[in-house]
Design a protein around this motif. Structure first.
Motif, PDB file in Angstrom:
ATOM      1  N   PRO A 503       0.960  -1.371   0.000  1.00  0.00           N
ATOM      2  CA  PRO A 503       0.007   0.035  -0.099  1.00  0.00           C
ATOM      3  C   PRO A 503       0.987   1.318   0.003  1.00  0.00           C
ATOM      4  O   PRO A 503       0.361   2.359  -0.638  1.00  0.00           O
ATOM      5  CB  PRO A 503      -0.748  -0.080   1.364  1.00  0.00           C
ATOM      6  CG  PRO A 503      -1.000  -1.659   1.550  1.00  0.00           C
ATOM      7  CD  PRO A 503       0.245  -2.342   1.165  1.00  0.00           C
ATOM      8  N   ILE A 508      -1.920   7.561  -6.359  1.00  0.00           N
ATOM      9  CA  ILE A 508      -3.131   7.823  -6.935  1.00  0.00           C
ATOM     10  C   ILE A 508      -3.197   9.133  -7.550  1.00  0.00           C
ATOM     11  O   ILE A 508      -2.787   9.975  -6.848  1.00  0.00           O
ATOM     12  CB  ILE A 508      -4.090   7.707  -5.992  1.00  0.00           C
ATOM     13  CG1 ILE A 508      -4.203   6.364  -5.520  1.00  0.00           C
ATOM     14  CG2 ILE A 508      -5.685   7.944  -6.735  1.00  0.00           C
ATOM     15  CD1 ILE A 508      -5.323   5.932  -4.491  1.00  0.00           C
ATOM     16  N   HIS A 509      -3.673   9.217  -8.844  1.00  0.00           N
ATOM     17  CA  HIS A 509      -3.927  10.312  -9.728  1.00  0.00           C
ATOM     18  C   HIS A 509      -2.777  11.356  -9.727  1.00  0.00           C
ATOM     19  O   HIS A 509      -2.957  12.505  -9.440  1.00  0.00           O
ATOM     20  CB  HIS A 509      -5.196  11.156  -9.258  1.00  0.00           C
ATOM     21  CG  HIS A 509      -6.389  10.211  -9.174  1.00  0.00           C
ATOM     22  ND1 HIS A 509      -7.731  10.509  -8.718  1.00  0.00           N
ATOM     23  CD2 HIS A 509      -6.702   8.925 -10.177  1.00  0.00           C
ATOM     24  CE1 HIS A 509      -8.490   9.347  -9.206  1.00  0.00           C
ATOM     25  NE2 HIS A 509      -8.067   8.550  -9.833  1.00  0.00           N
ATOM     26  N   GLN A 625     -10.530   4.833  -9.008  1.00  0.00           N
ATOM     27  CA  GLN A 625     -10.639   4.630  -7.645  1.00  0.00           C
ATOM     28  C   GLN A 625      -9.691   5.933  -7.127  1.00  0.00           C
ATOM     29  O   GLN A 625      -8.524   6.362  -7.579  1.00  0.00           O
ATOM     30  CB  GLN A 625      -9.896   3.383  -7.183  1.00  0.00           C
ATOM     31  CG  GLN A 625     -10.358   2.252  -7.738  1.00  0.00           C
ATOM     32  CD  GLN A 625     -11.927   2.091  -7.513  1.00  0.00           C
ATOM     33  OE1 GLN A 625     -12.452   2.475  -6.537  1.00  0.00           O
ATOM     34  NE2 GLN A 625     -12.734   2.003  -8.807  1.00  0.00           N
ATOM     35  N   THR A 626     -10.244   6.295  -5.647  1.00  0.00           N
ATOM     36  CA  THR A 626      -9.626   7.437  -4.902  1.00  0.00           C
ATOM     37  C   THR A 626      -8.756   7.158  -3.711  1.00  0.00           C
ATOM     38  O   THR A 626      -8.314   7.878  -2.982  1.00  0.00           O
ATOM     39  CB  THR A 626     -10.670   8.685  -4.837  1.00  0.00           C
ATOM     40  OG1 THR A 626     -11.771   7.984  -4.003  1.00  0.00           O
ATOM     41  CG2 THR A 626     -11.085   9.191  -6.094  1.00  0.00           C
ATOM     42  N   SER A 627      -8.861   5.491  -3.353  1.00  0.00           N
ATOM     43  CA  SER A 627      -8.402   5.362  -1.986  1.00  0.00           C
ATOM     44  C   SER A 627      -7.406   4.091  -2.465  1.00  0.00           C
ATOM     45  O   SER A 627      -7.789   3.426  -3.394  1.00  0.00           O
ATOM     46  CB  SER A 627      -9.374   4.880  -1.205  1.00  0.00           C
ATOM     47  OG  SER A 627     -10.196   3.669  -1.452  1.00  0.00           O
ATOM     48  N   ILE A 628      -6.332   3.991  -1.700  1.00  0.00           N
ATOM     49  CA  ILE A 628      -5.494   2.906  -1.960  1.00  0.00           C
ATOM     50  C   ILE A 628      -6.177   1.470  -1.739  1.00  0.00           C
ATOM     51  O   ILE A 628      -5.822   0.436  -2.568  1.00  0.00           O
ATOM     52  CB  ILE A 628      -4.190   2.744  -0.992  1.00  0.00           C
ATOM     53  CG1 ILE A 628      -3.352   3.870  -1.404  1.00  0.00           C
ATOM     54  CG2 ILE A 628      -3.423   1.581  -0.834  1.00  0.00           C
ATOM     55  CD1 ILE A 628      -2.435   4.439  -0.222  1.00  0.00           C
ATOM     56  N   LYS A 629      -6.976   1.425  -0.576  1.00  0.00           N
ATOM     57  CA  LYS A 629      -7.819   0.278  -0.659  1.00  0.00           C
ATOM     58  C   LYS A 629      -8.537  -0.212  -1.795  1.00  0.00           C
ATOM     59  O   LYS A 629      -8.589  -1.291  -2.152  1.00  0.00           O
ATOM     60  CB  LYS A 629      -8.702   0.239   0.543  1.00  0.00           C
ATOM     61  CG  LYS A 629      -9.482  -0.931   0.918  1.00  0.00           C
ATOM     62  CD  LYS A 629     -10.523  -0.757   2.153  1.00  0.00           C
ATOM     63  CE  LYS A 629     -11.079  -2.034   2.340  1.00  0.00           C
ATOM     64  NZ  LYS A 629     -12.171  -1.687   3.595  1.00  0.00           N
ATOM     65  N   ASN A 630      -9.132   0.508  -2.288  1.00  0.00           N
ATOM     66  CA  ASN A 630     -10.000   0.437  -3.438  1.00  0.00           C
ATOM     67  C   ASN A 630      -9.194  -0.116  -4.740  1.00  0.00           C
ATOM     68  O   ASN A 630      -9.729  -0.857  -5.716  1.00  0.00           O
ATOM     69  CB  ASN A 630     -11.056   1.542  -3.869  1.00  0.00           C
ATOM     70  CG  ASN A 630     -12.081   1.560  -2.758  1.00  0.00           C
ATOM     71  OD1 ASN A 630     -12.554   0.755  -2.190  1.00  0.00           O
ATOM     72  ND2 ASN A 630     -12.692   2.912  -2.871  1.00  0.00           N
ATOM     73  N   VAL A 631      -8.075   0.494  -4.828  1.00  0.00           N
ATOM     74  CA  VAL A 631      -7.181   0.098  -5.926  1.00  0.00           C
ATOM     75  C   VAL A 631      -6.613  -1.156  -5.750  1.00  0.00           C
ATOM     76  O   VAL A 631      -6.858  -1.825  -6.845  1.00  0.00           O
ATOM     77  CB  VAL A 631      -5.655   1.395  -5.936  1.00  0.00           C
ATOM     78  CG1 VAL A 631      -4.882   0.711  -7.006  1.00  0.00           C
ATOM     79  CG2 VAL A 631      -6.399   2.658  -6.390  1.00  0.00           C
ATOM     80  N   ASN A 633      -8.385  -3.582  -4.248  1.00  0.00           N
ATOM     81  CA  ASN A 633      -9.462  -4.420  -4.432  1.00  0.00           C
ATOM     82  C   ASN A 633      -9.845  -4.670  -6.060  1.00  0.00           C
ATOM     83  O   ASN A 633     -10.585  -5.631  -6.265  1.00  0.00           O
ATOM     84  CB  ASN A 633     -10.564  -3.972  -3.575  1.00  0.00           C
ATOM     85  CG  ASN A 633     -10.589  -3.866  -2.318  1.00  0.00           C
ATOM     86  OD1 ASN A 633      -9.784  -4.828  -1.803  1.00  0.00           O
ATOM     87  ND2 ASN A 633     -11.306  -3.011  -1.488  1.00  0.00           N
TER      88      ASN A 633
END
Length: 635
Positions: A503, A508-509, A625-631, A633
């Protein structure tokens, strides 16, 4: 507007006063909703400029258009259709015209000839300027004079030979010549190939046709070719040169002209650089200049790839023969700076990134020895040779499956069942025959792929197949099906990228001006975290300078020397806007830092990344995705 923005406008025009959600538009355009929103801003600017349509936004409903001038709409659609039709080939057509021209060409002449708007022509000219750059050619534009290609005659011909044309269609130079001349030239080359047992491939014949036709056209335009005197003397002393003089006579007779020595020498270079179908085995061929170098380079490539892949390529006769034939021609092409055009380079990098990348490393290390750099197009051809060998190895070496036999009828029947299994399925390795009550204990000690049992079992893993003690034909068919399934699952079982993506290395972005800036930033973060050594950031930049690590499909996989990796790690970077990565639009970057000790897993990781290049929908989910967790997943 770019092509995607034009398509967006056409989608909205096709359904006026019908609201379409940005998600639907994004799916139709195969891009993200963020990209659609950015493109809508461009359409709003166009709306203000031209005022024949109005962009409507309705929260909860989507986007629509209102058209106030139908005539202007139809004019736009007609112009757009004509421009889209020309886009694929118009850069090549304009390039051909300008490269062939002996005096400046006014832009007005090009606009009229190809029905182009000023904006579209400027776009194509910019595209052409970028395309010409690798050939060391410049396009000069002077007001009230026109456009002129500036460069050496050799470089102009290299560019002319490389101009793209639609698959299955004649090249641009063939269209300029009389059909009987083209057919007669092909006949001359095929006869020449047969007379001297050269066995040119169809591809080589076609390339020679294009070169000779360009030579004829340029000679008639009085565009003289200049070659270094040492190259002329070297080729004229080559054993193959007397045969080229015979070919010269046939060409001169067909086209009613006289070729100067420089032209004949340049033709000889192309002959020596042409691919052959047959292996190099005749004494006469072995004596030709450069063959010894080709033989040594072939051996070096096979040796290095065997080490790096841990696969034994040395005993593959087909690989050795095919590779040596290719390398022999490639050495001559590179020695004389002949054009190398491989239309499959992009696809090969995307399909076989693992082998392509290893070969880039190998040929770069060999550059000081060879005296020249092997370009990406040639490396892509080499990749195909090794990929075919790899597939032969995979096919010839089926994986043995470890099996335990569970039988409820005692030792005697168990041994009979074991013997029949071994006879019917040679690739099954029978580790043991055990009673059902001892199975759990045994499985804790030994890794097993498949259980063959005469009684139903409650275990779900490893898989089990029920057979009769006598192993009849139905049992064998059922077991064969199960064995194939286990083998497929093993071969295609992917290594999860999540295993290597921490993580802390998901960014992101992000926005970067240049790929080098991104590589430097991420590798320094890796250095700070202690997963790579201090040399790694510089090594990663050096690797990128050798050849672009963009593998197509919006993905790039930069990396450095495995010797400087302490802990195998993959960093994932999602970009706010697509980045120009050596001509590729890249939105997802996987920064690879893989240890040499994990070499056995490298191929599987590259295969996973290659597969992701084809999964545009999955990429879009990751980018959204905007969160590390969602990336994680969505990986």
């Amino acid at each position: 507007m770019n092509e995607r923005q034009q398509l967006l406008l056409e989608l909205l025009l096709a359904a006026p006063k019908t609201y379409q959600p940005t998600k639907v538009l994004a799916e139709k355009l195969a891009c993200s909703e963020r990209t659609v929103r950015n493109d809508l801003s461009v359409l709003e600017e166009k709306c203000e400029e031209e005022a024949w349509f109005t962009l409507l936004r309705e929260p909860g409903k989507g986007i629509s258009l209102s058209v106030s001038d139908e005539i202007a709409k139809q004019r736009y659609l007609q112009t757009s259709a004509k421009e889209n039709e020309l886009t694929a080939g118009s850069m090549a057509l304009i390039g051909f015209d300008l490269l062939m021209a002996t005096e400046p060409t006014p832009m007005s002449q090009l606009k009229q000839r190809y029905y182009l708007s000023s904006t579209h022509l400027r776009t194509l000219i910019d595209e052409l300027i970028e395309w010409l750059h690798p050939f060391d050619i410049e396009l000069s534009a002077k007001p009230r004079v026109g456009l002129t290609i500036v460069g050496s005659e050799v470089n102009k011909r290299r560019a002319l030979a490389a101009l793209p044309h639609e698959a299955g269609r004649s090249s641009l130079i063939e269209n300029e010549m009389r059909s009987y001349e083209v057919n007669a030239l092909k006949h001359i080359l095929m006869s020449f190939s047969e007379d001297y047992a050269l066995s040119f491939t169809d591809e080589s014949i076609q390339r020679l046709v294009i070169h000779i036709l360009l030579m004829i056209k340029r000679v008639k335009l009085k565009q003289a070719l200049q070659l270094p005197e040492e190259d002329i003397l070297s080729i004229q002393q080559h054993p193959v040169y007397p045969t080229i003089l015979e070919l010269r006579q046939s060409i001169e007779s067909l086209f009613s002209l006289v070729l100067k020595d420089a032209e004949v020498v340049y033709l000889a270079m192309h002959i020596l650089g042409s691919k052959l179908n047959q292996p190099i085995d005749s004494e006469e061929f072995l004596q030709l200049e450069g063959e010894k170098q080709a033989e040594q380079l072939t051996a070096l490539l096979i040796e290095q790839l065997s080490k790096k892949t841990m696969m034994d390529f040395k005993e593959d006769r087909h690989l050795h023969e095919g590779l040596q034939v290719h390398v022999y021609a490639a050495v001559h092409r590179l020695r004389y700076d002949l054009p190398v055009n491989n239309p499959l380079t992009k696809e090969i990098k995307q399909l076989y990134p693992f082998l392509f990348d290893l070969l880039i490393e190998v040929v770069t290390d060999l550059e000081p020895t060879l005296g020249f750099l092997i370009p990406e197009a040639e490396v892509a051809y080499l990749t195909l040779h090794f990929q075919a060998a790899l597939e032969r190895l995979d096919k010839d070496q089926p994986r043995e499956l470890s099996v335990v036999v569970v039988c409820h009828m005692g030792i005697g029947v168990s041994e009979i069942l074991k013997a029949r299994l071994m006879r019917a399925f040679p690739t099954l390795v029978i580790k043991a025959t055990v009673p059902e009550r001892a199975l759990n204990v045994y499985l804790k000690k030994e890794p097993i792929d498949l259980i063959v049992s005469t009684v139903p079992l409650a275990l779900k893993t490893p898989p089990s197949v029920i057979v009769s003690p006598l192993l009849n034909e139905d049992d064998q068919a059922n077991l064969r099906m199960w064995a194939d399934k286990v083998e497929r699952d093993h071969v295609h079982k992917p290594i999860s990228l999540k295993t290597y993506i921490h993580p802390g290395f998901i960014f992101i972005h992000q926005s970067f001006e240049h790929p080098y800036e991104l590589i430097e930033y991420v590798t320094n973060r890796m250095l700070q975290a202690g997963v790579v050594e201090k040399e790694y950031p510089h090594q990663a930049l050096l690797r990128e300078r050798k050849a672009s690590t963009a593998i197509g499909g919006g993905i790039s996989i930069p990396h450095g020397d495995p010797r400087y990796v302490k802990q195998s790690t993959i960093a994932l970077i999602t970009l706010k806007e697509p980045m120009n990565w050596e001509g590729e639009a890249v939105s997802l970057v996987f920064m690879l830092a893989l240890r040499e000790e994990d070499k056995a897993k490298h191929r599987a990781i590259y295969q996973q990344l290659g597969l992701l290049t084809e999964q545009q929908e999955k990429q879009a989910h990751i980018l959204a995705q905007t969160s590390i967790k969602n990336v994680l997943n969505n990986l």
